[in-house]
Design an enzyme around this catalytic site. Structure first.
Site, short mmCIF file in Angstrom:
data_model
loop_
_atom_site.label_atom_id
_atom_site.label_comp_id
_atom_site.label_asym_id
_atom_site.label_seq_id
_atom_site.Cartn_x
_atom_site.Cartn_y
_atom_site.Cartn_z
N SER A 53 1.13 0.13 -5.54
CA SER A 53 -0.24 0.57 -5.78
C SER A 53 -0.74 1.54 -4.72
CB SER A 53 -1.13 -0.68 -5.79
OG SER A 53 -2.46 -0.34 -5.48
N GLY A 54 -1.32 2.62 -5.15
CA GLY A 54 -1.91 3.58 -4.21
C GLY A 54 -3.07 2.96 -3.46
N LEU A 55 -3.90 2.20 -4.18
CA LEU A 55 -5.04 1.55 -3.54
C LEU A 55 -4.55 0.58 -2.45
CD1 LEU A 55 -8.07 0.74 -3.36
CD2 LEU A 55 -7.61 -0.95 -5.15
N ASP A 65 -8.50 5.12 -0.70
CA ASP A 65 -7.59 5.51 -1.78
C ASP A 65 -7.98 6.91 -2.26
OD1 ASP A 65 -5.73 5.42 -3.81
OD2 ASP A 65 -6.94 4.14 -5.12
N ASP A 92 2.77 4.30 -7.92
CA ASP A 92 1.50 4.93 -8.27
C ASP A 92 1.49 6.30 -7.57
OD1 ASP A 92 -1.08 5.73 -8.54
OD2 ASP A 92 -1.97 3.95 -7.61
N ASP A 94 -0.50 8.76 -7.99
CA ASP A 94 -1.81 9.42 -8.07
C ASP A 94 -1.73 10.62 -9.02
OD1 ASP A 94 -2.84 7.51 -6.42
OD2 ASP A 94 -2.76 8.70 -4.59
N GLU A 121 -1.54 10.45 -12.89
CA GLU A 121 -2.79 10.36 -13.65
C GLU A 121 -3.41 11.74 -13.81
OE1 GLU A 121 -4.13 7.59 -10.65
OE2 GLU A 121 -5.87 8.82 -10.19
N LYS A 127 -7.55 12.87 -5.27
CA LYS A 127 -8.19 11.95 -6.21
C LYS A 127 -9.10 10.96 -5.49
CE LYS A 127 -6.93 8.18 -6.44
NZ LYS A 127 -6.02 7.05 -6.70
N ASN A 129 -10.35 6.68 -6.11
CA ASN A 129 -10.02 5.52 -6.93
C ASN A 129 -10.85 5.52 -8.20
OD1 ASN A 129 -10.54 2.44 -7.70
ND2 ASN A 129 -8.54 2.65 -6.73
N SER A 130 -10.24 5.10 -9.31
CA SER A 130 -10.88 5.18 -10.63
C SER A 130 -12.15 4.34 -10.75
CB SER A 130 -9.90 4.71 -11.70
OG SER A 130 -8.70 5.43 -11.60
N ARG A 165 -0.66 8.60 -17.06
CA ARG A 165 -1.88 7.77 -17.07
C ARG A 165 -3.06 8.64 -17.44
NH1 ARG A 165 -3.69 4.43 -11.68
NH2 ARG A 165 -5.95 4.73 -11.77
N HIS A 196 -6.10 3.50 -18.94
CA HIS A 196 -6.86 2.74 -17.95
C HIS A 196 -8.30 2.55 -18.43
CE1 HIS A 196 -7.33 0.65 -14.34
NE2 HIS A 196 -7.40 1.63 -13.45
C1 SPV Z 1 -3.83 1.41 -7.92
O1 SPV Z 1 -3.45 0.24 -7.87
O2 SPV Z 1 -3.88 2.14 -6.94
C2 SPV Z 1 -4.26 1.96 -9.20
C3 SPV Z 1 -4.89 1.09 -10.15
O3 SPV Z 1 -4.17 3.14 -9.35
S1 SPV Z 1 -6.55 1.23 -9.92
O4 SPV Z 1 -6.88 0.88 -8.60
O5 SPV Z 1 -7.13 0.35 -10.93
O6 SPV Z 1 -6.92 2.62 -10.20
MG MG Z 2 -3.97 4.21 -7.69
#
Ligand code: SPV
Ligand code: MG
Length: 547
Positions: A53-55, A65, A92, A94, A121, A127, A129-130, A165, A196
């Site tokens: 996971s990027g986060l 993130d 991930d 990004d 994505e 980017k 975080n979503s 994504r 997502h």
């Molecule tokens: C991550 O885990 O970094 C993701 C999922 O990209 S989210 O945080 O839901 O965007």
């Molecule tokens: Mg991410």
């Protein structure tokens, strides 16, 4: 994870394993990890794949993130993760860190690091975080398709997975746009589509799945709609569920509770039972394997046991000084002589030190030394003391009188002498002050020639206090090979059988050993002493101990 392994090829590459998870009819799960340790924990928990996971990776590095960690810094973390687990890792990625060109390079580097696939994505670099803000800008669809095609074209392993994504739902573009984009991304070469959502229910995800109708595998991230039963996803035809950040969030809770508790208590006591034991950390990081490999690749560790004979009262000429303690315990500049002797032996590599005690044995009590006692010290000699330590004559040994001091290079040199029995002999025995105690004089096959000429040890031909033509004086230090120790053990038994054990001294033992093996003479030149009288003690107190 049951019988998912049945029918798999025995050596399945990680990209192939990820592709299998994405395409199999059964619902698959990827669990978040953010470093080597968490990747191992995910594997041990039974998961079949990892979501890098990027986060979570950003958070564990203490940054946002927002592409604050560079992509090569992330790559370093991924390499540790890939080394730590055999599981396939979906990264991930990004936005792919730029345009099509960055994606090409990313795919190549991820493949080189053993990563199984990447998810990119349809947003813009850098980017966010979503789950932050509303209506984040999306990439142009055609441009994003170029990124996907470039990624697909740069795979060297056809099984390497590219997951596209779309953030169309989250950014408020609506279902039609989400479907249009998913379709385009699939056509551009994506192996799967990640749809997502940040809604609290799975409604829009389920609506998407219904209209998508299985055109290619669909991946979801139910972080916000966590209450939806997993069975619903299964029935809706989801390919893969990503549990996206829960290992990192669990770690935050545990780390905070532990830190706060220790800070409050100023003690570890309350927390000790609640944290993983250190042995568990050693297990997870594979210390057993290191031990095994060490046995294969490192030279075998040399174990030289040390035996010090300190039973006799000795030092009658030291008068009152040895009234309440053995001679070996006389003070030499703030430390007992025996302590200094034992330390010198340890510094030369001797281990498992044994001291044979006798007179005033309770005065000798070092925690790092084992003891055996010759309670008949008053009526027996050195060999009887050595016999008390017979069990320790196992493997290589160094035997020393308890009242000697020597510079460490003397023992270093003696330990290098080949042969089963070797003794250190002072070639300068006639120099210096005439000493009062008895001397163990040695005659060897040749006299000392100077260190430069002494590449082969001489051999002892006689030892005693009254021998013809001595070439040196034994300093009371003997090295035994494993066979030498066996030979000494045999002689101790023979002396006992002959009724000579009580009276025998070490020169007699050495004389008898000569019948079985040559006794090598390692010449030294001064730099040692033994303590028999007050002048010896004065010398000992002036002895230079370093080196
Ligand atoms: C991550 O885990 O970094 C993701 C999922 O990209 S989210 O945080 O839901 O965007
Ligand atoms: Mg991410």
């Amino acid at each position: 994870m049951g019988d998912a392994g049945v029918g798999r090829p025995s050596v399945e590459s990680r990209p192939a394993a990820l592709k299998r998870l994405l395409t199999q009819p059964d619902l698959a799960f990827l669990m978040e990890a953010h470093n080597g340790l968490s990747a191992k924990i995910v594997e041990e928990a039974g998961f079949e794949g990892v979501w890098a996971s990027g986060l979570s990776i950003s958070a564990s590095l203490g940054v946002r993130d927002n592409n604050e960690a560079s992509w090569t810094q992330t790559l370093e973390v991924l390499e540790f993760m890939a080394d730590a687990t055999r599981l396939p890792i979906l990264v991930d990625g990004d936005t792919g860190y730029g345009n099509f060109n960055n994606v090409r390079r990313l795919v190549r580097k991820l493949e080189q690091r053993g990563i199984a696939g990447v998810c990119i994505e349809d947003k813009l670099f850098p980017k966010m975080n979503s789950f932050l803000g509303e209506g984040q800008e999306l990439a142009d669809m055609t441009e994003f398709c170029g990124r996907l095609r470039a990624g697909a074209d740069s795979k060297t392993d056809p099984d390497f997975c590219i997951v596209a994504r779309t953030e169309a739902l989250i950014s408020g573009q609506g279902m039609d746009e989400a479907l249009r984009r998913a379709e385009a991304y699939h056509a551009a070469g994506a192996d799967a589509v990640l749809i997502h959502s940040k809604q609290k229910t799975a409604a829009e995800i389920l609506a998407f799945l219904e209209r998508w109708d299985g055109r290619c595998p669909v991946v979801i991230v139910p972080t916000t709609y966590h209450a939806t039963p997993t069975e619903i996803f299964r029935q809706a035809g989801v390919s893969t569920v990503i549990w996206a950040n829960h290992i990192m969030r669990a770690a935050v809770t545990a780390m905070r509770e532990t830190a706060e508790r220790i800070q409050r208590d100023q003690s570890l006591h309350a927390i000790e039972g609640a944290v993983a034991p250190v042995s568990e950390i050693f297990r997870i990081t594979g210390n057993d394997e290191y031990e095994e490999a060490s046995r294969i690749y490192l030279p075998p560790e040399r174990l030289v046991r040390g035996i010090v004979l300190a039973a006799s009262r000795g030092g009658e000429q030291l008068g009152e000084i040895t009234q309440d303690k053995p001679k070996a315990m006389v003070d030499v500049r703030g430390r007992p002589l025996l302590r200094r002797l034992v330390d010198t032996m340890i510094s030369c590599g001797a281990r498992d030190m044994t001291v044979v005690r006798g007179w005033k044995k309770e005065a000798i009590a070092f925690a790092d030394v084992r003891y055996v006692d010759n309670d008949a010290w008053a009526t027996t000699g050195e060999v009887a003391s050595l016999a008390q330590a017979a069990k320790k004559l196992d493997g290589e040994c160094v035997v020393a009188y308890g009242d000697v001091l020597f510079r460490r290079w003397i023992l270093d040199g003696l330990l290098e002498v080949p042969g089963d029995v070797a003794i250190a002999v002072d070639a300068l025995w006639e120099r210096g002050r005439k000493r009062s105690g008895p001397r163990d004089l040695v005659r060897a096959s040749r006299a000392f020639q100077g260190f430069d000429l002494d590449d082969q040890p001489a051999t002892m031909t006689a030892i005693g206090s009254d021998i013809d033509g001595p070439t040196g004086e034994w300093i009371g230090l003997m090295k035994l090979s494993a066979r030498g120790s066996e030979l000494v053990g045999g002689e101790l038994k023979a002396l006992a059988a002959e009724g000579l054990l009580a009276t025998a001294d070490l020169p007699l033992l050495l004389t008898r050993l000569q019948r079985h093996t040559p006794v090598a003479v390692h010449y030294v030149t001064a730099n040692w002493l033994d303590v028999d009288d007050v002048l010896d003690l004065a010398d000992a107190r002036n002895f230079p101990f370093a080196g």
